[in-house]
Design a protein around this motif. Sequence first.
Motif, PDB file in Angstrom:
ATOM      1  N   ASN A  56     -13.131   5.943  -5.119  1.00  0.00           N
ATOM      2  CA  ASN A  56     -12.304   4.797  -5.510  1.00  0.00           C
ATOM      3  C   ASN A  56     -10.918   5.193  -6.057  1.00  0.00           C
ATOM      4  O   ASN A  56     -10.279   4.419  -6.743  1.00  0.00           O
ATOM      5  CB  ASN A  56     -13.038   3.854  -6.475  1.00  0.00           C
ATOM      6  CG  ASN A  56     -13.708   4.543  -7.641  1.00  0.00           C
ATOM      7  OD1 ASN A  56     -14.098   5.696  -7.561  1.00  0.00           O
ATOM      8  ND2 ASN A  56     -13.839   3.821  -8.735  1.00  0.00           N
ATOM      9  N   THR A  57     -10.464   6.389  -5.681  1.00  0.00           N
ATOM     10  CA  THR A  57      -9.029   6.679  -5.819  1.00  0.00           C
ATOM     11  C   THR A  57      -8.321   6.315  -4.511  1.00  0.00           C
ATOM     12  O   THR A  57      -7.113   6.360  -4.423  1.00  0.00           O
ATOM     13  CB  THR A  57      -8.770   8.186  -6.057  1.00  0.00           C
ATOM     14  OG1 THR A  57      -9.240   8.915  -4.917  1.00  0.00           O
ATOM     15  CG2 THR A  57      -9.456   8.678  -7.313  1.00  0.00           C
ATOM     16  N   ARG A  58      -9.126   6.006  -3.491  1.00  0.00           N
ATOM     17  CA  ARG A  58      -8.540   5.760  -2.166  1.00  0.00           C
ATOM     18  C   ARG A  58      -8.227   4.277  -2.014  1.00  0.00           C
ATOM     19  O   ARG A  58      -8.860   3.429  -2.634  1.00  0.00           O
ATOM     20  CB  ARG A  58      -9.518   6.176  -1.057  1.00  0.00           C
ATOM     21  CG  ARG A  58      -9.941   7.630  -1.192  1.00  0.00           C
ATOM     22  CD  ARG A  58     -10.862   8.041  -0.055  1.00  0.00           C
ATOM     23  NE  ARG A  58     -11.577   9.285  -0.426  1.00  0.00           N
ATOM     24  CZ  ARG A  58     -12.580   9.815   0.278  1.00  0.00           C
ATOM     25  NH1 ARG A  58     -12.989   9.222   1.392  1.00  0.00           N
ATOM     26  NH2 ARG A  58     -13.165  10.922  -0.128  1.00  0.00           N
ATOM     27  N   PRO A  59      -7.261   3.958  -1.138  1.00  0.00           N
ATOM     28  CA  PRO A  59      -7.009   2.541  -0.862  1.00  0.00           C
ATOM     29  C   PRO A  59      -8.219   1.924  -0.173  1.00  0.00           C
ATOM     30  O   PRO A  59      -9.030   2.626   0.442  1.00  0.00           O
ATOM     31  CB  PRO A  59      -5.792   2.562   0.061  1.00  0.00           C
ATOM     32  CG  PRO A  59      -5.652   3.950   0.545  1.00  0.00           C
ATOM     33  CD  PRO A  59      -6.373   4.851  -0.399  1.00  0.00           C
ATOM     34  N   LEU A  60      -8.325   0.622  -0.273  1.00  0.00           N
ATOM     35  CA  LEU A  60      -9.486  -0.072   0.270  1.00  0.00           C
ATOM     36  C   LEU A  60      -9.666   0.192   1.767  1.00  0.00           C
ATOM     37  O   LEU A  60     -10.790   0.346   2.245  1.00  0.00           O
ATOM     38  CB  LEU A  60      -9.337  -1.572   0.001  1.00  0.00           C
ATOM     39  CG  LEU A  60     -10.562  -2.427   0.266  1.00  0.00           C
ATOM     40  CD1 LEU A  60     -11.790  -1.864  -0.428  1.00  0.00           C
ATOM     41  CD2 LEU A  60     -10.305  -3.855  -0.210  1.00  0.00           C
ATOM     42  N   SER A  61      -8.559   0.273   2.488  1.00  0.00           N
ATOM     43  CA  SER A  61      -8.658   0.516   3.938  1.00  0.00           C
ATOM     44  C   SER A  61      -9.384   1.834   4.199  1.00  0.00           C
ATOM     45  O   SER A  61     -10.184   1.946   5.133  1.00  0.00           O
ATOM     46  CB  SER A  61      -7.265   0.545   4.559  1.00  0.00           C
ATOM     47  OG  SER A  61      -6.463   1.509   3.904  1.00  0.00           O
ATOM     48  N   ALA A  62      -9.123   2.825   3.352  1.00  0.00           N
ATOM     49  CA  ALA A  62      -9.755   4.129   3.546  1.00  0.00           C
ATOM     50  C   ALA A  62     -11.249   4.056   3.224  1.00  0.00           C
ATOM     51  O   ALA A  62     -12.062   4.736   3.850  1.00  0.00           O
ATOM     52  CB  ALA A  62      -9.072   5.169   2.664  1.00  0.00           C
ATOM     53  N   ILE A  63     -11.590   3.233   2.255  1.00  0.00           N
ATOM     54  CA  ILE A  63     -13.011   3.086   1.915  1.00  0.00           C
ATOM     55  C   ILE A  63     -13.749   2.395   3.062  1.00  0.00           C
ATOM     56  O   ILE A  63     -14.852   2.775   3.443  1.00  0.00           O
ATOM     57  CB  ILE A  63     -13.168   2.315   0.593  1.00  0.00           C
ATOM     58  CG1 ILE A  63     -12.594   3.171  -0.549  1.00  0.00           C
ATOM     59  CG2 ILE A  63     -14.621   1.952   0.332  1.00  0.00           C
ATOM     60  CD1 ILE A  63     -12.616   2.499  -1.898  1.00  0.00           C
ATOM     61  N   ARG A  64     -13.112   1.383   3.636  1.00  0.00           N
ATOM     62  CA  ARG A  64     -13.720   0.711   4.796  1.00  0.00           C
ATOM     63  C   ARG A  64     -13.892   1.685   5.954  1.00  0.00           C
ATOM     64  O   ARG A  64     -14.930   1.729   6.610  1.00  0.00           O
ATOM     65  CB  ARG A  64     -12.836  -0.454   5.249  1.00  0.00           C
ATOM     66  CG  ARG A  64     -12.812  -1.591   4.258  1.00  0.00           C
ATOM     67  CD  ARG A  64     -12.457  -2.903   4.971  1.00  0.00           C
ATOM     68  NE  ARG A  64     -12.484  -4.010   4.023  1.00  0.00           N
ATOM     69  CZ  ARG A  64     -11.396  -4.593   3.539  1.00  0.00           C
ATOM     70  NH1 ARG A  64     -10.194  -4.185   3.916  1.00  0.00           N
ATOM     71  NH2 ARG A  64     -11.496  -5.579   2.677  1.00  0.00           N
ATOM     72  N   ALA A  65     -12.882   2.495   6.163  1.00  0.00           N
ATOM     73  CA  ALA A  65     -12.945   3.467   7.261  1.00  0.00           C
ATOM     74  C   ALA A  65     -14.031   4.507   6.999  1.00  0.00           C
ATOM     75  O   ALA A  65     -14.648   5.022   7.930  1.00  0.00           O
ATOM     76  CB  ALA A  65     -11.594   4.147   7.442  1.00  0.00           C
ATOM     77  N   TRP A  66     -14.262   4.791   5.713  1.00  0.00           N
ATOM     78  CA  TRP A  66     -15.284   5.782   5.369  1.00  0.00           C
ATOM     79  C   TRP A  66     -16.684   5.246   5.644  1.00  0.00           C
ATOM     80  O   TRP A  66     -17.558   5.946   6.146  1.00  0.00           O
ATOM     81  CB  TRP A  66     -15.140   6.141   3.875  1.00  0.00           C
ATOM     82  CG  TRP A  66     -16.292   6.937   3.320  1.00  0.00           C
ATOM     83  CD1 TRP A  66     -16.502   8.274   3.467  1.00  0.00           C
ATOM     84  CD2 TRP A  66     -17.394   6.428   2.549  1.00  0.00           C
ATOM     85  NE1 TRP A  66     -17.663   8.634   2.830  1.00  0.00           N
ATOM     86  CE2 TRP A  66     -18.229   7.523   2.257  1.00  0.00           C
ATOM     87  CE3 TRP A  66     -17.735   5.150   2.070  1.00  0.00           C
ATOM     88  CZ2 TRP A  66     -19.402   7.389   1.506  1.00  0.00           C
ATOM     89  CZ3 TRP A  66     -18.902   5.025   1.322  1.00  0.00           C
ATOM     90  CH2 TRP A  66     -19.718   6.134   1.057  1.00  0.00           C
TER      91      TRP A  66
END
Length: 594
Positions: free
Chosen positions: A564-574
């Motif tokens: 959760n240091t990443r932007p939301l888009s990156a979390i979705r992509a993960w």
Amino acid sequence: MPAQIRENSEVAVIFHEMADMLEIIGENPFRIRAFRRAAQAIENLPEGVGTMLEKGTLARVPGIGSGIMGRVEQILETGDCEDHATLREEVGAGLLEMMRVEGIGPKTVKLVYTELGIQTVDGLEAAARQGHLAGLPRMGEKSQAKIIDAIAAYRRHTGRLLLGEALPQGMAIVEALGQEPAVEQIDLAGSSRRRRETIGDLDVLVGSTQATAVMDRFVALPQVNDVMLRGDTKCSVHLKQGGLQVDLRVVRPECFGAALHYFTGSKMHNIAIRDRGKRRGLRISEYGVFREGTDESIGGRTEEEVFAAVGLPFIPPELRENQGEIEAAEAGTLPRLIEDGDLRGDLHVHTDATDGTAPLEEMAEAGAALGFEYIAITDHSKALAMTQGLDEARLAKQVDLVREVEQRLGEIEILAGIEVDILPTGELDLSVAALRELDWVVASVHSHFKLSEEEQTARIIRAMESGVVDCIGHPTGRVLGQRDPYAVDLDRVIEAAARLGVALELNAFPDRLDLDPPHCRQAREVGVPVVVNTDAHAPGHLALREFGIYTARRGWLEPGDVLNTRPLSAIRAWREPRLPAKPSKKKTKKRKNP
DNA sequence: GCCGTTTTCGGCCCGACTGTTTTCAGTCG
């Protein structure tokens, strides 16, 4: 308690006891220190001591040599080692317990045992009350009265305080004492500065040329209950709130850095740094760094100067446990530790739909006020009946509410999520199809804590294998000072998380801080993302993330290790590649990525 | 008992405070 931690702490206890008993019988102090060092090293192992023994990695741990190794083998095989058992016959449990009373050390234990035959804390108290101690060599009325007080304090106050309780008190004292004009520099030291999960006492360090004025002000603070001791540069008090002990030390400003380093510890880190200095012909004390045989300080105004004197860069206090930080500093591979500002959101938040205190909208607003880009609403599922956990119908309604509130507020992205119970079998409390529709799924164990380690581990891994679980909540279930972790093999959980692409939570609630630092470090090493969540049940809880950050730092985590240091888009992509395919015919409208 | 830029023996971190002493032992951090 997880088997490996239980195993390590059980082995460590034996070495701690050996050290105590050897002290009582008056053994060589260096041999005693070696046992203590070994005990501490074993407590802090990243894996089970048995596993490391098998793999041959135990021999490489500093402080563990052939003697300790042989005893560890014996202990693992038979539950004890020979010389511990022999000592135990010579020195009873009561004598060991007496050493835990403040002011009672090995010499006093030996004295009262040999002179008066006292073998227990109770016996010691009775002897003191009857005035039998005052007649002993180097004992008087005052020592006797002190022992009576110390035994009372020992019975009253055994445990350690949570960092979440102690740190605010420490900061308040720093704030108040900082008002004194004689104070030039002031900081917390000790385990509170290293941000340990629990605190035995607070250490406050002041740089000043007027120690008397500083200490006068200190003992007059409204928080102070009583003064335990007071010298020229050192003073100890108890606070009114919780009886917490605070040690104040006043040093001259030119040695503030050396003193700060010294009093921050840990002890093992200090010994390693001093040893390193010694090899370079330097003597390091709280008064500075000195060339051997001279009184000329070559550094000590700042901590940086102390580290520089032994050829190292600054090491953050949270890492100072002699767990490889000195080697990493030397090699230039210290982590760039995560900071509070690196977090972009919180992925574990409750509302009044279950056991939270505030409506969804207030929680989201509180998150936005803290500058979060996103927040996941993760209420409990129906198995947790006492919280009125959500079933699929209520969950669907909450998802609609999330979308509506997000639209209305417009200042923070809100993920529709759940903290779904992992049932004893490893099945999830809600259907995979329903969970598949959500933006974020935390899965947690809230029941059947007493399963065997094998069952508990299999249960959690099975939950992860569903494909819909993004994160395992508070992975060991520990509640500091209240509940031990359940038996679970975290090595296997971490390995499964790596294989299945699942994150592990670092729950920031001060009585959980679960994952603990060694396992954060282990997760980092195998690339399992950690999520620093507050598990907030009220708007004010969202600020507790600082305690998660402290623990993450103690676990060597960098921003890149924390999801959760990443932007939301990156979390979705993960998470996307791991999710099971949706049933093809029922096409739901997908949210657009930002 | 551990360990090695003093390398297989001989070191091992360093100082403050208290109480009981009249120079220091014990404890703590």
